[in-house]
Write a protein that holds these residues in place. Structure first.
Motif, mmCIF file in Angstrom:
data_model
loop_
_atom_site.group_PDB
_atom_site.id
_atom_site.type_symbol
_atom_site.label_atom_id
_atom_site.label_comp_id
_atom_site.label_asym_id
_atom_site.label_seq_id
_atom_site.Cartn_x
_atom_site.Cartn_y
_atom_site.Cartn_z
ATOM 1 N N UNK A 19 17.830 -8.458 3.341
ATOM 2 C CA UNK A 19 17.566 -7.302 2.486
ATOM 3 C C UNK A 19 18.753 -7.069 1.554
ATOM 4 N N UNK A 20 18.506 -6.317 0.499
ATOM 5 C CA UNK A 20 19.560 -5.911 -0.417
ATOM 6 C C UNK A 20 20.251 -4.668 0.136
ATOM 7 N N UNK A 21 21.575 -4.696 0.173
ATOM 8 C CA UNK A 21 22.345 -3.555 0.657
ATOM 9 C C UNK A 21 22.885 -2.689 -0.474
ATOM 10 N N UNK A 22 22.713 -3.136 -1.724
ATOM 11 C CA UNK A 22 23.169 -2.395 -2.897
ATOM 12 C C UNK A 22 21.991 -2.257 -3.856
ATOM 13 N N UNK A 23 21.847 -1.061 -4.426
ATOM 14 C CA UNK A 23 20.648 -0.778 -5.199
ATOM 15 C C UNK A 23 20.537 -1.589 -6.478
ATOM 16 N N UNK A 24 21.594 -1.689 -7.273
ATOM 17 C CA UNK A 24 21.486 -2.284 -8.616
ATOM 18 C C UNK A 24 20.940 -3.707 -8.594
ATOM 19 N N UNK A 25 21.458 -4.607 -7.772
ATOM 20 C CA UNK A 25 20.847 -5.952 -7.754
ATOM 21 C C UNK A 25 19.414 -5.941 -7.223
ATOM 22 N N UNK A 26 19.127 -5.027 -6.292
ATOM 23 C CA UNK A 26 17.734 -4.919 -5.833
ATOM 24 C C UNK A 26 16.831 -4.498 -6.976
ATOM 25 N N UNK A 27 17.245 -3.490 -7.724
ATOM 26 C CA UNK A 27 16.439 -3.012 -8.850
ATOM 27 C C UNK A 27 16.217 -4.118 -9.876
ATOM 28 N N UNK B 101 0.845 -1.192 0.000
ATOM 29 C CA UNK B 101 0.000 0.000 0.000
ATOM 30 C C UNK B 101 0.883 1.245 0.000
ATOM 31 N N UNK B 102 1.825 1.287 0.942
ATOM 32 C CA UNK B 102 2.775 2.395 1.027
ATOM 33 C C UNK B 102 3.901 2.225 0.012
ATOM 34 N N UNK B 103 4.237 0.977 -0.309
ATOM 35 C CA UNK B 103 5.204 0.649 -1.342
ATOM 36 C C UNK B 103 4.553 -0.281 -2.351
ATOM 37 N N UNK B 104 5.144 -0.349 -3.541
ATOM 38 C CA UNK B 104 4.577 -1.210 -4.581
ATOM 39 C C UNK B 104 4.807 -2.677 -4.267
ATOM 40 N N UNK B 105 5.970 -2.998 -3.694
ATOM 41 C CA UNK B 105 6.261 -4.343 -3.217
ATOM 42 C C UNK B 105 6.499 -4.282 -1.714
ATOM 43 N N UNK B 106 6.061 -5.274 -0.964
ATOM 44 C CA UNK B 106 6.391 -5.303 0.457
ATOM 45 C C UNK B 106 7.901 -5.315 0.637
ATOM 46 N N UNK B 107 8.430 -4.676 1.675
ATOM 47 C CA UNK B 107 9.883 -4.571 1.848
ATOM 48 C C UNK B 107 10.636 -5.891 1.789
ATOM 49 N N UNK B 108 10.059 -6.986 2.271
ATOM 50 C CA UNK B 108 10.755 -8.270 2.262
ATOM 51 C C UNK B 108 10.375 -9.180 1.114
ATOM 52 N N UNK B 109 9.737 -8.631 0.082
ATOM 53 C CA UNK B 109 9.247 -9.469 -1.014
ATOM 54 C C UNK B 109 10.381 -10.067 -1.831
ATOM 55 N N UNK B 110 11.470 -9.331 -1.988
ATOM 56 C CA UNK B 110 12.641 -9.851 -2.691
ATOM 57 C C UNK B 110 13.851 -9.689 -1.787
ATOM 58 N N UNK B 111 14.609 -10.759 -1.624
ATOM 59 C CA UNK B 111 15.801 -10.729 -0.772
ATOM 60 C C UNK B 111 16.911 -11.523 -1.453
ATOM 61 N N UNK B 112 18.158 -11.172 -1.190
ATOM 62 C CA UNK B 112 19.271 -11.951 -1.736
ATOM 63 C C UNK B 112 19.525 -13.195 -0.898
#
Length: 457
Positions: free
Chosen positions: A145-153, A129-140
């Motif tokens: 959580x992802x600590x670097x933007x490019x792989x998260x993106x 609701x506040x974000x398009x994906x829940x914060x933990x929806x994708x993880x390495x």
């Protein structure tokens, strides 16, 4: 008759609102509720610009609900106490709300869940609701959580987002539940003169204009300071008058390199939310400590005051800070320049800058503000933590003719072209004509001090 309470927080809209849709689908009536949180006020987050924008949003939300046969219920105080109170008045069996990421939001949610359980009621918390994906929806692999933007993106961009929901046609609200009066925006002191209006209606109008005429050239113009090729949608995403899910869907429908670049920027917002959700202490503590011994004392405080007031002697930095003061908003490139100058050139604690931005920015929130400041200070997720932005080079690149500076630093309005970026090079009577300060520090001195403090060559 079954009743549910829908607690609005950072989601002040009717379009694409999963908590409201779920409550309406499963109950005969709902109580749309917003609580002016006394704890947030006491912590200083109800700064004048955000409070004024919030009042616009609440008035617009109430208007939209009334068009559908409902109304917004307002209360003030402790959120848990007020929600519990309203649920009892309406004899509601459920409370629906959106999930959020800050430590305070998690504690509030836990307290509310326990209080409602004691009353025999249930709390239903909705993701995306506040974000398009829940914060933990994708993880390495091997981390939360992802600590670097490019792989998260890369991962985020491959995920399928849920479909946006339409606004409800009707909203039935029990007559028995009272409401406080809407606040009077005109009575809020110290609001920035150029603050933009808030509310879902204004948000959707801005989004439509952006998708029609602005987004196509975003990849080419997003760093253009005088042209301001940005969407200016960040306040609406912060207050939730726009759904990030809907924004991404509609931007992708436009297609093209400009739309791709814009969606990437929306993903930065999601990235910071998932970082803070996993590491809530990063709101105050270094995400990646560099063991900085930030400057303190009278000289440091004087330098901070000069930065805050747009009197550093570096026109591009001062222009950005004066835009912030006037509009309650700052161009993204200006934020990078102001942040680099404070933390790297002046070597002042990023928390000082973050606090000032939260006092002024209408889009200021804990996730984006704090993590962006840490990125610029080199204590966050930046893979080049010791980068220093040279304000003169940046000015010549992103404001080559000095138009942005002349707009916000009127003392230099008569200077022509690139000369506006280095007024200290003027001599004699020519320099005396301009009521503008000398630089508070030389760039070479600031760079040497930073390198020595960080122990880099």
């Amino acid at each position: 008759m079954t009743v549910a309470v829908v607690l609005f927080t950072s989601d002040l809209r009717l379009h694409d609102h999963p908590p409201l849709r779920s409550a309406l689908d499963n109950h005969d009536a709902v109580v749309p509720l917003f609580v002016r949180d006394e704890h947030i006020d006491a912590a200083g987050f109800a700064a004048p610009n955000r409070l004024a924008f919030l009042v616009d949003c609440l008035a617009d939300l109430d208007s939209g609900l009334r068009e559908r046969g409902g109304r917004l219920v307002l209360r003030s105080g402790d959120v848990v106490d007020r929600v519990r109170e309203v649920a009892r008045e309406a004899d509601a069996d459920e409370v629906h709300m959106a999930a959020d990421v800050s430590r305070y939001a998690h504690r509030r949610e836990d307290r509310l869940r326990e209080a409602l359980r004691e009353d025999g009621r249930r709390l239903r918390v909705h993701d995306a609701v506040v974000t398009a994906l829940p914060p933990g929806a994708v993880t390495p692999a091997g981390s939360d959580h992802f600590a670097v933007f490019t792989p998260y993106h890369r991962r985020w961009d491959q995920e399928r987002l849920r479909d946006p929901l339409p606004a409800p046609r009707t909203v039935r609200v029990p007559d028995s539940v009272r409401s406080d009066d809407l606040p009077d925006r005109a009575k809020i002191p110290d609001v920035s003169e150029g603050l933009a209006p808030g509310g879902e209606q204004a948000a959707r109008h801005s989004l439509a204009n952006w998708l029609r005429s602005g987004i196509h050239h975003y990849d080419e113009r997003h760093d253009d300071l005088p042209g301001d090729g940005t969407s200016r949608l960040s306040p609406h995403l912060h207050f939730g008058t726009l759904s990030p899910t809907e924004v991404v869907h509609r931007a992708r429908a436009v297609s093209g390199s400009g739309a791709e670049a814009f969606v990437r920027q929306v993903c930065w917002r999601e990235f910071h939310h998932q970082v803070l959700a996993a590491r809530p202490a990063a709101a105050h503590d270094d995400y990646r400590a560099k063991h900085d011994r930030w400057r303190t004392g009278r000289d440091a405080e004087d330098d901070f005051a000069a930065w805050r007031d747009g009197l550093t002697g570096y026109p591009i930095v001062d222009a950005a800070m004066r835009q912030l003061s006037h509009e309650g908003w700052m161009h993204n490139r200006g934020r990078l320049l102001a942040g680099s100058f404070l933390t790297k050139t002046l070597y002042l604690d990023w928390r000082w800058g973050a606090r000032h931005f939260l006092r002024m920015l209408v889009d200021g929130d804990v996730a984006n503000n704090q993590m962006n400041w840490q990125w610029m200070a080199g204590t966050g997720t930046d893979t080049r933590p010791n980068r220093v932005l040279n304000p003169i080079r940046q000015a010549l690149r992103y404001d080559p003719d000095g138009e942005y500076v002349r707009r916000w630093v009127p003392q230099l309005a008569e200077l022509e072209g690139a000369a506006v970026h280095e007024p200290w090079k003027l001599t004699g009577l020519e320099r005396a004509r301009y009521d503008y300060p000398d630089p508070i520090v030389s760039l070479s001195e600031g760079l040497d001090r930073f390198k020595q403090a960080r122990g880099v060559d």
